[in-house]
Scaffold this motif. Sequence first.
Motif, PDB file in Angstrom:
ATOM      1  N   TYR A 231       0.787  -1.233   0.000  1.00 23.64           N
ATOM      2  CA  TYR A 231       0.000   0.000   0.000  1.00 23.64           C
ATOM      3  C   TYR A 231       0.823   1.290   0.000  1.00 23.64           C
ATOM      4  CZ  TYR A 231      -3.323  -3.557   1.309  1.00 23.64           C
ATOM      5  OH  TYR A 231      -4.054  -4.693   1.334  1.00 23.64           O
ATOM      6  N   SER A 232       2.077   1.183   0.383  1.00 24.67           N
ATOM      7  CA  SER A 232       2.849   2.425   0.506  1.00 24.67           C
ATOM      8  C   SER A 232       4.330   2.082   0.534  1.00 24.67           C
ATOM      9  CB  SER A 232       2.410   3.106   1.801  1.00 24.67           C
ATOM     10  OG  SER A 232       3.449   3.850   2.357  1.00 24.67           O
ATOM     11  N   ASP A 233       5.169   3.022   0.078  1.00 28.46           N
ATOM     12  CA  ASP A 233       6.600   2.728   0.161  1.00 28.46           C
ATOM     13  C   ASP A 233       7.066   2.967   1.598  1.00 28.46           C
ATOM     14  OD1 ASP A 233       8.492   5.142   0.590  1.00 28.46           O
ATOM     15  OD2 ASP A 233       6.930   5.930  -0.715  1.00 28.46           O
ATOM     16  N   CYS A 234       8.221   2.451   1.924  1.00 27.12           N
ATOM     17  CA  CYS A 234       8.688   2.629   3.302  1.00 27.12           C
ATOM     18  C   CYS A 234      10.074   3.275   3.278  1.00 27.12           C
ATOM     19  CB  CYS A 234       8.693   1.300   4.043  1.00 27.12           C
ATOM     20  SG  CYS A 234       9.586   0.003   3.190  1.00 27.12           S
ATOM     21  N   ASP A 235      10.177   4.316   2.455  1.00 29.15           N
ATOM     22  CA  ASP A 235      11.462   5.000   2.301  1.00 29.15           C
ATOM     23  C   ASP A 235      11.597   6.100   3.361  1.00 29.15           C
ATOM     24  OD1 ASP A 235      13.627   6.496   1.543  1.00 29.15           O
ATOM     25  OD2 ASP A 235      13.185   6.406  -0.603  1.00 29.15           O
ATOM     26  N   SER A 298       3.948  -6.690  10.659  1.00 29.77           N
ATOM     27  CA  SER A 298       2.493  -6.552  10.680  1.00 29.77           C
ATOM     28  C   SER A 298       1.833  -7.392   9.597  1.00 29.77           C
ATOM     29  CB  SER A 298       2.079  -5.089  10.561  1.00 29.77           C
ATOM     30  OG  SER A 298       1.911  -4.752   9.222  1.00 29.77           O
ATOM     31  N   SER A 299       0.498  -7.578   9.756  1.00 33.76           N
ATOM     32  CA  SER A 299      -0.204  -8.568   8.945  1.00 33.76           C
ATOM     33  C   SER A 299      -0.366  -8.156   7.491  1.00 33.76           C
ATOM     34  CB  SER A 299      -1.575  -8.850   9.554  1.00 33.76           C
ATOM     35  OG  SER A 299      -2.310  -7.652   9.601  1.00 33.76           O
ATOM     36  N   ASN A 300      -0.249  -6.878   7.152  1.00 38.04           N
ATOM     37  CA  ASN A 300      -0.374  -6.560   5.725  1.00 38.04           C
ATOM     38  C   ASN A 300       0.977  -6.259   5.074  1.00 38.04           C
ATOM     39  OD1 ASN A 300       0.073  -4.044   6.683  1.00 38.04           O
ATOM     40  ND2 ASN A 300      -1.692  -3.070   5.721  1.00 38.04           N
ATOM     41  N   SER A 301       2.003  -6.896   5.622  1.00 36.48           N
ATOM     42  CA  SER A 301       3.336  -6.666   5.073  1.00 36.48           C
ATOM     43  C   SER A 301       3.925  -7.951   4.499  1.00 36.48           C
ATOM     44  CB  SER A 301       4.244  -6.112   6.170  1.00 36.48           C
ATOM     45  OG  SER A 301       3.701  -4.922   6.678  1.00 36.48           O
ATOM     46  N   ILE A 302       5.016  -7.795   3.789  1.00 35.16           N
ATOM     47  CA  ILE A 302       5.672  -8.910   3.115  1.00 35.16           C
ATOM     48  C   ILE A 302       7.060  -9.103   3.741  1.00 35.16           C
ATOM     49  CG2 ILE A 302       6.548  -9.709   0.866  1.00 35.16           C
ATOM     50  CD1 ILE A 302       4.565  -7.543  -0.330  1.00 35.16           C
ATOM     51  N   PRO A 303       7.445 -10.299   4.142  1.00 33.47           N
ATOM     52  CA  PRO A 303       6.764 -11.594   4.070  1.00 33.47           C
ATOM     53  C   PRO A 303       5.607 -11.702   5.073  1.00 33.47           C
ATOM     54  CG  PRO A 303       8.872 -11.810   5.223  1.00 33.47           C
ATOM     55  CD  PRO A 303       8.803 -10.416   4.733  1.00 33.47           C
ATOM     56  N   ASN A 304       4.724 -12.697   4.829  1.00 35.05           N
ATOM     57  CA  ASN A 304       3.576 -12.863   5.723  1.00 35.05           C
ATOM     58  C   ASN A 304       3.964 -13.702   6.950  1.00 35.05           C
ATOM     59  OD1 ASN A 304       3.473 -15.587   5.053  1.00 35.05           O
ATOM     60  ND2 ASN A 304       1.926 -15.299   3.459  1.00 35.05           N
ATOM     61  N   LYS A 305       2.981 -13.909   7.818  1.00 35.77           N
ATOM     62  CA  LYS A 305       3.246 -14.554   9.116  1.00 35.77           C
ATOM     63  C   LYS A 305       3.891 -15.942   8.960  1.00 35.77           C
ATOM     64  CE  LYS A 305       0.476 -16.392  12.893  1.00 35.77           C
ATOM     65  NZ  LYS A 305      -0.851 -16.411  13.517  1.00 35.77           N
ATOM     66  N   LEU A 306       3.315 -16.770   8.064  1.00 41.64           N
ATOM     67  CA  LEU A 306       3.841 -18.137   7.935  1.00 41.64           C
ATOM     68  C   LEU A 306       5.254 -18.144   7.377  1.00 41.64           C
ATOM     69  CD1 LEU A 306       0.742 -20.159   6.734  1.00 41.64           C
ATOM     70  CD2 LEU A 306       1.820 -20.114   9.001  1.00 41.64           C
ATOM     71  N   HIS A 333       1.319   2.088   6.301  1.00 41.76           N
ATOM     72  CA  HIS A 333       0.251   1.268   5.757  1.00 41.76           C
ATOM     73  C   HIS A 333      -0.663   2.045   4.819  1.00 41.76           C
ATOM     74  CE1 HIS A 333       1.583  -2.061   8.058  1.00 41.76           C
ATOM     75  NE2 HIS A 333       1.847  -1.197   9.002  1.00 41.76           N
ATOM     76  N   SER A 334      -0.851   3.287   5.100  1.00 43.91           N
ATOM     77  CA  SER A 334      -1.592   4.142   4.194  1.00 43.91           C
ATOM     78  C   SER A 334      -1.483   5.553   4.715  1.00 43.91           C
ATOM     79  CB  SER A 334      -3.059   3.728   4.149  1.00 43.91           C
ATOM     80  OG  SER A 334      -3.777   4.754   3.523  1.00 43.91           O
ATOM     81  N   HIS A 335      -1.702   6.522   3.847  1.00 42.81           N
ATOM     82  CA  HIS A 335      -1.681   7.896   4.339  1.00 42.81           C
ATOM     83  C   HIS A 335      -3.017   8.288   4.927  1.00 42.81           C
ATOM     84  CE1 HIS A 335       2.231   8.397   2.965  1.00 42.81           C
ATOM     85  NE2 HIS A 335       1.941   8.331   1.689  1.00 42.81           N
ATOM     86  N   LYS A 336      -4.055   7.478   4.676  1.00 43.14           N
ATOM     87  CA  LYS A 336      -5.390   7.888   5.116  1.00 43.14           C
ATOM     88  C   LYS A 336      -5.777   7.152   6.388  1.00 43.14           C
ATOM     89  CE  LYS A 336      -6.929   9.069   0.528  1.00 43.14           C
ATOM     90  NZ  LYS A 336      -5.773   8.593  -0.209  1.00 43.14           N
ATOM     91  N   VAL A 337      -6.077   7.952   7.410  1.00 46.24           N
ATOM     92  CA  VAL A 337      -6.345   7.388   8.728  1.00 46.24           C
ATOM     93  C   VAL A 337      -7.491   6.390   8.710  1.00 46.24           C
ATOM     94  CG1 VAL A 337      -7.023   7.972  11.084  1.00 46.24           C
ATOM     95  CG2 VAL A 337      -5.464   9.443   9.852  1.00 46.24           C
TER      96      VAL A 337
END
Length: 353
Positions: A231-235, A298-306, A333-337
């Motif tokens: 959803y968003s870059d992490c730079d 977190s759960s919406n990040s890569i790699p996933n939990k498993l 995760h997103s810019h929108k709250v």
Amino acid sequence: MEKLQNLLLPITEIQPVFPDTKYMGSKKDLLPFIFENVRKLKFENVLDAFSGSACVSFMFKQMSKKVDSNDFLRFCFHIANGTIVNQNSPLTPEDLNLLLKNNKNRKNFVKTTFGEMFFSLEEDEFLDNLWANIQELRSPFKKSLALAAVSRACMKKRPRGIFTFTGRKNWDARKDLKISLQDQFIEACKVYNLSIFDNQKENKAFNKNVFQLNPDPYDLVYIDTPYVSPYSDCDYVRRYHFVEGFSRYWKDTPPVETTLTKKIKSYPTEFSSKKTVSSAFEKLFNHFKKSKLVVSYSSNSIPNKLEMIHLLKNFKKKVQCFEKEHLYSFGNHSHKVNNNNNHVKEYLFVGED
Ligand SMILES: C[S@@+](CC[C@H](N)C(=O)[O-])C[C@H]1O[C@@H](n2cnc3c(N)ncnc32)[C@H](O)[C@@H]1O
């Protein structure tokens, strides 16, 4: 002057507190969850390998651990050096007088390079002058505190604390945006002063790429990399380039003139791209394989939990995953709250032998 006199509160008589932070990915609100799960583990020497705002380092310091903090951003190093390594050198009213005096030898890099892109010309001058004065502080801890404070002041005077746009876009009525940069700086000195205490351990701070660290001294390594998300870059450099540049006065990291925000070049990190992040974790777990590993993700990040559990199991016999619902208000995760992508599960993976 009254403000300066209030600066030096009797820090030995009050509980140290770490200032709130809007740093992207800060774990400030998750500290009770992290504390609950690390307090059961046996360890004395801990590395906060991606220390960012240093709030997790501060938690470990409060737990009386010997804390090493590391981040490849220079301004984050200064936060850790000024608050975690520093045990008894707050900025005094005399230091503040020195920092705020008019310095004839100041350069005008901020004013000539950035003009009114982020701050007023008067505020740019304040920053150029402050840089010259910071060089006159003799204590490296006080230098770090002053640099941490000016970074905080600059971020407080930007909507969402970032430097990805110029001018007054998203400028609202918030008090923080109206307070002068000098007053923000004085306030930041005050709040960082309140975080200083002596935990009787020789804590250290590093400013390195994580793979350059010696892995040997640590019973436990806390890992909080950027979260790679669809959803968003992490730079981090893109968001915080101005304070990162200032913390070096742009020496060796010149602003790229062709960019709209005159940002510096991003520092390479394998933890910010989908393509490289899984192998980077594998390399990281291998690097610190002798230590207990505690990983935030977190759960919406890569790699996933498993996948993360699988990666950890290559190096650790026992792997546990603790979970907590969490709402990110900004950044990774997103810019929108109110965007649903902000509702995530926060994971804490713990790997032991
Ligand atoms: C999620 S943030 C850490 C947040 C921190 N735990 C806090 O609570 O404020 C990730 C940090 O990793 C740093 N970083 C990214 N790649 C790095 C690398 N290869 N070596 C060292 N630091 C790195 C970034 O500068 C950023 O401060």
